[in-house]
Scaffold this active site. Structure first.
Site, PDB file in Angstrom:
ATOM      1  CG  HIS B  36      -2.131  -0.534   0.897  1.00 33.88           C
ATOM      2  ND1 HIS B  36      -2.147  -2.029   0.962  1.00 33.88           N
ATOM      3  CD2 HIS B  36      -3.411  -0.182   0.527  1.00 33.88           C
ATOM      4  CE1 HIS B  36      -3.429  -2.558   0.708  1.00 33.88           C
ATOM      5  NE2 HIS B  36      -4.330  -1.493   0.427  1.00 33.88           N
ATOM      6  CE  LYS B  97      -6.360 -10.357  11.498  1.00 28.83           C
ATOM      7  NZ  LYS B  97      -5.794 -10.183  12.704  1.00 28.83           N
TER       8      LYS B  97
END
Lengths: 285, 172
Positions: B36, B97
């Site tokens: 990222h 998650k």
């Protein structure tokens, strides 16, 4: 009887570490399956329960396929109780441990997750070393080794705090509750809560980790702490956070507390959150 | 339980409801912290982010004879600083998650994106649902490299849907 020195080679220690770390990551995890199956039976229908079913299936699949339960095979934390009559003539403990961890990482296809330096490049060391070693010198002629694979998801929501000295059980309860409410859904619940009370800044953390070594369902030998553990588990299971944070009765599997004396002006506390994929293995050499 | 094929059509996306378990089949791209950081820093996304969901995941190495090692999701909240930019670039589906912030949830609503939660810690099971893996960028990152995975019926839960529903609202 004369106290004779027992020689243990670095190789023996490395091989034990390799086997413990591999076993912890892959399994079998029979007692964990039993424990999770037990809470499954009491869980209400819904996504939390469905997630719990997947968590249990996963433990069986990991064992059958020889794959790690979780891709995050953690930071390897090694607890050593070194007998005073043991001599390791050919290497240092930290060298022997890192050889064992690195070998497990390579042979069992465990994920290397350690990076250095922590700021900037953060290059992966590619063999998951260095391990973190907590050494205790004890009397005797054996070495007890426990290896814990501790994932970062749960470690990141753990917390060390210096509470006011008279904060008492309520202070601990409030701290644990805020920790679990803020972070549990990120830590793959149902979680195990390890709490270290007393010591100082660094020992409370080690104590909280050590509390996680206790066998599942083993009770605390200190009655007051056993009672506090029970209260914390019951209270947190009323939050409804549930497995994976999807809602349900089981947010916390167990709470475990260890304590040490501390300075009269302090009450150091560490709350160490452990994910449901609890991976620990021990042996004695 | 229904199987949802990727890329998810807009019609199907609207039918997803928070709390529902679905089986995902099709292509996803793995990316976590380091990837990222590089995607934003170099303004370069090495996959079609409008059609390919981002899976926050860094697998363990594949043993001989396996496509991939253990492959469970990592914590989504760590990727939140990068999410606004990726939503602007067309990201529609994220798989990770754990709960993310209310601010990020608002952005998902605003951009019509859906958050799916895989089961954290269930990496071995997830591994059995992956048919292929191809590294597409930054291989030197090891487990953090960006890969395209072909999923076959990976179980995930709808965490945030398009109708302001959240799986994380059942707490007391």
């Amino acid at each position: 009887m004369k106290n004779t020195i027992k020689l243990i080679s670095g190789d023996e220690i490395s091989q034990a570490i390799t086997s413990l770390y591999t076993g912890a990551c892959i399994g079998p995890h029979d007692s964990l399956v039993t424990e999770l199956s037990c809470v499954l039976a009491a869980e209400e229908p819904g996504p939390g329960r469905e997630a719990l079913v997947i968590e249990i299936d996963n433990l069986r699949i990991a064992e059958e396929m020889g794959l790690p339960i979780c891709q995050d095979t953690g930071t390897a934390i090694v607890f050593i109780e070194l007998g005073n009559l043991v001599c390791i003539p050919d290497t240092t403990l930290s060298e022997a441990v890192d050889v064992g961890i690195s070998s497990a990482c390579e042979k069992a296809f465990l994920r290397p997750s350690q990076v250095f330096p922590p700021l900037g490049e953060r290059n992966n060391t590619m063999n998951n070393t260095p391990a973190i070693i907590h050494l205790n010198h004890v009397s005797g002629s054996t070495i007890k080794i426990s290896v814990m694979a501790k994932g970062a998801g749960s470690e990141n929501v753990s917390r060390s705090v210096m509470l006011p000295p008279l904060a008492g059980a309520q202070g601990i309860m409030d701290l644990v509750e805020s920790c679990v409410r803020a972070g549990a859904s990120k830590a793959c619940p149902p979680v195990i809560v390890g709490i270290g009370i007393g010591g100082n800044l660094e020992t409370s953390g080690i104590l909280a980790k050590k509390a996680l070594l206790r066998e599942l369902r083993e009770e605390n030998s200190v009655p007051e702490l056993q009672e506090l553990e029970k209260q914390i588990t019951e209270k947190l299971n009323l939050t409804g956070i549930g497995p994976q944070g999807f809602g349900g009765k089981t947010t916390v599997l167990e709470t475990r507390i260890l304590q040490l004396p501390c300075h009269m002006a302090s009450l150091p506390v560490t709350v160490c959150i452990e994910c449901h994929a609890h991976r620990v293995a021990s042996c004695v050499l | 339980m229904r199987t949802v094929n990727l890329p998810i059509t807009s019609d199907i996306l609207h039918t997803l409801r928070a709390g529902e378990q679905i089986l995902l089949t099709g292509s996803v791209a793995t990316a976590r912290d380091a990837a990222h950081n590089l995607m934003i820093k170099h303004d370069f996304i090495p996959f079609d982010i409008k059609n390919i969901p981002v899976f926050y995941m860094g697998p363990s190495p594949a043993p001989v004879g396996h496509v991939i090692g253990s492959s469970g999701p990592t914590t989504s909240a760590r990727m939140e600083p990068f999410i606004p930019e990726l939503l602007k670039q067309g990201m529609k589906v994220v798989i990770g998650k754990g709960e993310m912030s209310a601010e990020t949830r608002k952005l998902f609503q605003q951009f019509g994106a859906v958050y799916l939660a895989a089961v954290g810690g269930a990496g071995a099971l997830a591994s059995t649902k992956i048919r292929s893996k191809k590294i597409v960028a930054w291989e030197y990152l090891g487990p953090e490299a960006v890969s395209i995975l072909e999923l076959e019926e990976l179980p995930v839960f709808v965490a945030w849907d398009l109708h302001n529903g959240s799986i994380y609202t059942r707490r007391k």
